[in-house]
Each structure stands twice: as structure tokens, then as C-alpha cells.
Design an enzyme around this catalytic site. Structure first.
Site, PDB file in Angstrom:
ATOM      1  N   ARG A 174       1.032  -0.905   0.165  1.00  0.00           N
ATOM      2  CA  ARG A 174      -0.250   0.308  -0.014  1.00  0.00           C
ATOM      3  C   ARG A 174       0.275   1.074  -0.078  1.00  0.00           C
ATOM      4  O   ARG A 174       0.292   2.034   0.664  1.00  0.00           O
ATOM      5  CB  ARG A 174      -0.471  -0.035   1.527  1.00  0.00           C
ATOM      6  CG  ARG A 174      -2.122  -1.341   1.334  1.00  0.00           C
ATOM      7  CD  ARG A 174      -3.219  -1.215  -0.076  1.00  0.00           C
ATOM      8  NE  ARG A 174      -3.764  -2.815   0.597  1.00  0.00           N
ATOM      9  CZ  ARG A 174      -3.160  -3.617  -0.912  1.00  0.00           C
ATOM     10  NH1 ARG A 174      -2.280  -3.906  -1.382  1.00  0.00           N
ATOM     11  NH2 ARG A 174      -3.702  -4.046  -0.785  1.00  0.00           N
ATOM     12  N   SER A 227     -10.338  -0.621   3.420  1.00  0.00           N
ATOM     13  CA  SER A 227      -9.843  -1.022   4.515  1.00  0.00           C
ATOM     14  C   SER A 227      -9.421   0.382   4.955  1.00  0.00           C
ATOM     15  O   SER A 227      -8.675   1.146   4.453  1.00  0.00           O
ATOM     16  CB  SER A 227      -9.189  -1.557   4.294  1.00  0.00           C
ATOM     17  OG  SER A 227      -8.669  -3.544   3.253  1.00  0.00           O
ATOM     18  N   GLU A 297      -4.724   3.129   6.466  1.00  0.00           N
ATOM     19  CA  GLU A 297      -4.374   2.942   4.440  1.00  0.00           C
ATOM     20  C   GLU A 297      -5.085   4.580   3.636  1.00  0.00           C
ATOM     21  O   GLU A 297      -4.415   4.487   3.114  1.00  0.00           O
ATOM     22  CB  GLU A 297      -4.732   1.725   4.291  1.00  0.00           C
ATOM     23  CG  GLU A 297      -4.416   1.663   2.691  1.00  0.00           C
ATOM     24  CD  GLU A 297      -5.327  -0.004   2.122  1.00  0.00           C
ATOM     25  OE1 GLU A 297      -4.857  -0.981   3.365  1.00  0.00           O
ATOM     26  OE2 GLU A 297      -5.816  -0.100   1.509  1.00  0.00           O
TER      27      GLU A 297
END
Ligand SMILES: Cc1cc2nc3c(=O)[nH]c(=O)nc-3n(C[C@H](O)[C@H](O)[C@H](O)COP(=O)(O)OP(=O)(O)OC[C@H]3O[C@@H](n4cnc5c(N)ncnc54)[C@H](O)[C@@H]3O)c2cc1C
Length: 305
Positions: A174, A227, A297
Site C-alpha cells: 500500500r 480498508s 491506509e
């Protein structure tokens, strides 16, 4: 000194198609956030490049917007220029596929299955664009974009068009050189991925199965950003949030999903401040209970102060 000079404002107002005070909430999957001070939606890479080059020369802040599926935009909106990237062309050359940054990953997953190519099924779980996927090496079901990426074409204000290898992009869980490194502020124009020949019907069946499973375990049909937290090494953020008893925790109309602890849902009318407070509460509680430091995130952008 502020960038907001008479000549910078005149330049912004003179950009073809520019809109002032454009609402952004409906352009994000959270359905949250204030307006863009100036807003452009552009499909031609040279037009996007000229816009951000012009911003850089004048010190005007800019934000590149894809599908808005990993952003929490501040209630006060975004200063400067927001450019929504919508170049959606694609070409298939044997097993190599080149896609414009504005094409949605899910759409590309269906296009390549129709062309009897395999290896891109994971993208059916990523609702963002190809450009947004490069930005943070999006992935799903154990597979990441970097595993199929051959190269990306990009643009760096002041330095022009460039071709980036996966190593140049420094892709990791990520993150990438675009999110936090040497390429911060650069534009992804297109990507090329390497796939394999295979049975497109099998690819579609697999994608349908993965989607069914996901719909049962995650609140996919709500307003959310996917998420909220990265998974800590060897653990899952959702597990930690659940173990801390935080499912259902609420701040205004922002709620930690009761279906999956790593999702925050906008039940309708949640503000960015609500979501941010809830994120901070969850991080503090998980730290207090288990000593684990969660890292968001989702990216918080805009005027928070
Ligand atoms: C229901 C749901 C499920 C999700 N599941 C997953 C998942 O399984 N795996 C996963 O990885 N993510 C998942 N996400 C998060 C999200 O889809 C990805 O992070 C996606 O890559 C974001 O792309 P975007 O186009 O929406 O980017 P945006 O949210 O619009 O922008 C995110 C960042 O990317 C930058 N960016 C966008 N386009 C460009 C460009 N052309 N050039 C340079 N920078 C650019 C923006 O400036 C911004 O900083 C999910 C989100 C939702 C809502």
C-alpha cells in the site's frame, strides 16, 4: 507568501472547463468532503500534464483524483486545483495490456477476461482506477499490482514524460514512490501489465466467486473507503479492531462496521471530522489494549486546519 495572487487566480479561471467550488463528496466512495476550490475533469494526458505543470510553476497546490475510493476529503474541501483523471483507453497486444490511468481496475479485469487473459482477476476487488492502484500498489486476495506490472508511463512537473519500471516506482504494501517518495506529486498516465493466455470464462467464474465471498464478509454496498487501516505485519487490522471491542463504535454518522472491523461506514451525513475522530479513537484503543500501532491506509487530504 500565498500562491493566491491575482495572476494565479486568473490563470486558474482561464483553464478550459474549470469549475470553481465544485462539490467533491459525490466523487468519493465515502460520500464525504467539502468542495474543490478549482476543479477539472480531464481525459487527455497532455491537458492534465499542462494543468499540473502550470500549478507547479505558480506554486498552486493540486490534487490528482481517481475514483475517490481511498480518500477522506476534509469538510472544508481542497485548496488549489483538483484534477480528476479520466483517460480510460486500453490496448491489448498479445498478453500485454496497456491501460490509461483513469480506467477502473474492475472494468479492466472484465476487459482482459473477455480477451481470454488470466492473472488480473484480483483487480475485481479494487474499485479504484489504474492510476490510484499504482499510487499504492493496490491488491486483493493475496495478489498485488506489482506482480503483473511491467512499466508505467508518467509525468513529473518540471521534468516531463517518463517511463517507470516497478523498481523506479518502489512499490510496496500500500505504498509507492508516488505516495511517499521521490515521485510525490507525479502523474501516472498509463500502465502496462503482463498477463497470461487462458480461459476467460474461468476467469469470470473466479471473479464472481470472489465477489460473492466479499459481499458476505465486508460492507461493500455501503459508503466506505475499503480498508481504513493497513494490516500490521503478521496480523490483521480488522482482527485487532474486533478484539478491542470496537465494532459498532460510532462518531456521529460514522460507524465501525459490525460486519468487518477494518471498515468505517458513512451511515448518511457523516462528516470528515467524524470519520477522523473515529479513526483516532480506534488507533488509540488498539494501542492501549494491545500495544499495536495501526497506520491509516485511507489518505486524508484537503484543508483540515
Ligand atoms: C469497497 C472498497 C473496497 C476496496 N478494496 C480494496 C482492496 O481490496 N485492495 C486495495 O488495494 N484497495 C482497496 N480499496 C481502496 C481503493 O480502491 C484503492 O486504494 C485504489 O487503488 C484507489 O484508487 P482511486 O482511483 O480511487 O484513487 P483515489 O482515491 O482517487 O486517490 C488515491 C490517491 O491516488 C492518487 N492518484 C489517483 N490517480 C492518480 C494518477 N493518475 N496519478 C498519480 N496519482 C494518482 C491520488 O492523488 C490520491 O493520492 C477499496 C475501496 C473500497 C471503497
Amino acid at each position: 507568501m500565498s500562491w493566491r495572487t491575482r495572476s494565479s487566480l486568473a490563470w486558474l479561471r482561464g483553464l478550459p472547463g474549470v469549475r470553481e467550488g465544485e462539490p467533491l463528496a459525490s466523487r468519493t466512495s465515502f460520500g464525504i468532503g467539502g468542495p474543490a476550490e478549482f476543479f477539472l475533469e480531464l481525459g487527455r494526458p497532455d491537458a492534465i500534464e499542462a494543468a499540473i505543470e502550470g500549478c507547479c510553476r505558480r506554486g498552486i497546490p493540486y490534487l490528482l483524483l481517481g475514483a475517490g475510493t481511498n480518500l477522506l476529503i476534509a469538510d472544508k474541501g481542497v485548496e488549489g486545483l483538483v484534477v480528476r483523471v479520466v483517460n480510460r483507453e486500453h490496448t491489448i497486444d498479445g498478453t500485454r495490456v496497456r491501460a490509461g490511468a483513469g480506467l477502473k481496475m474492475m472494468r479492466l479485469a472484465r476487459i482482459v477476461a473477455d480477451a481470454n487473459l488470466r492473472g488480473f482477476e484480483f483487480a475485481i476487488g479494487v474499485p479504484g482506477t489504474v492510476g490510484g492502484a499504482v499510487y499504492q500498489d493496490a491488491g486483493c486476495w493475496g495478489k498485488e499490482l506489482r506482480e503483473v506490472l511491467v512499466e508505467a508511463e508518467g509525468f513529473v512537473p518540471g521534468a516531463g514524460r517518463q517511463r517507470w519500471t516497478p523498481a523506479d516506482l518502489d512499490l510496496g504494501y500500500r505504498t509507492s514512490a508516488l505516495r511517499g517518495g521521490a515521485l510525490k506529486g507525479a502523474l501516472v498516465v498509463s500502465v502496462t501489465v503482463q498477463l497470461q493466455r487462458g480461459d476467460g470464462e474461468e476467469a469470470k467464474e473466479l471473479m464472481a466467486k470472489l465477489t460473492r465471498e466479499r459481499n458476505e464478509s465486508q460492507p461493500i454496498k455501503t459508503k466506505n473507503c475499503g480498508s481504513v487501516f493497513k494490516n500490521p505485519a503478521g496480523d490483521s487490522a480488522g482482527r485487532l479492531v474486533q478484539a478491542a471491542g470496537l465494532k459498532g463504535a460510532r462518531e456521529g454518522a460514522a460507524v465501525v462496521s459490525t460486519l468487518h472491523g477494518n471498515f468505517i461506514v458513512n451511515e448518511g451525513g457523516a462528516t470528515a471530522a467524524d470519520v477522523r475522530k473515529l479513526i483516532e479513537h480506534v488507533m488509540a484503543e488498539v494501542k492501549r489494549r494491545f500495544g499495536a500501532q495501526l497506520e491509516p491506509e485511507v489518505e486524508m487530504v484537503g484543508r483540515w486546519r
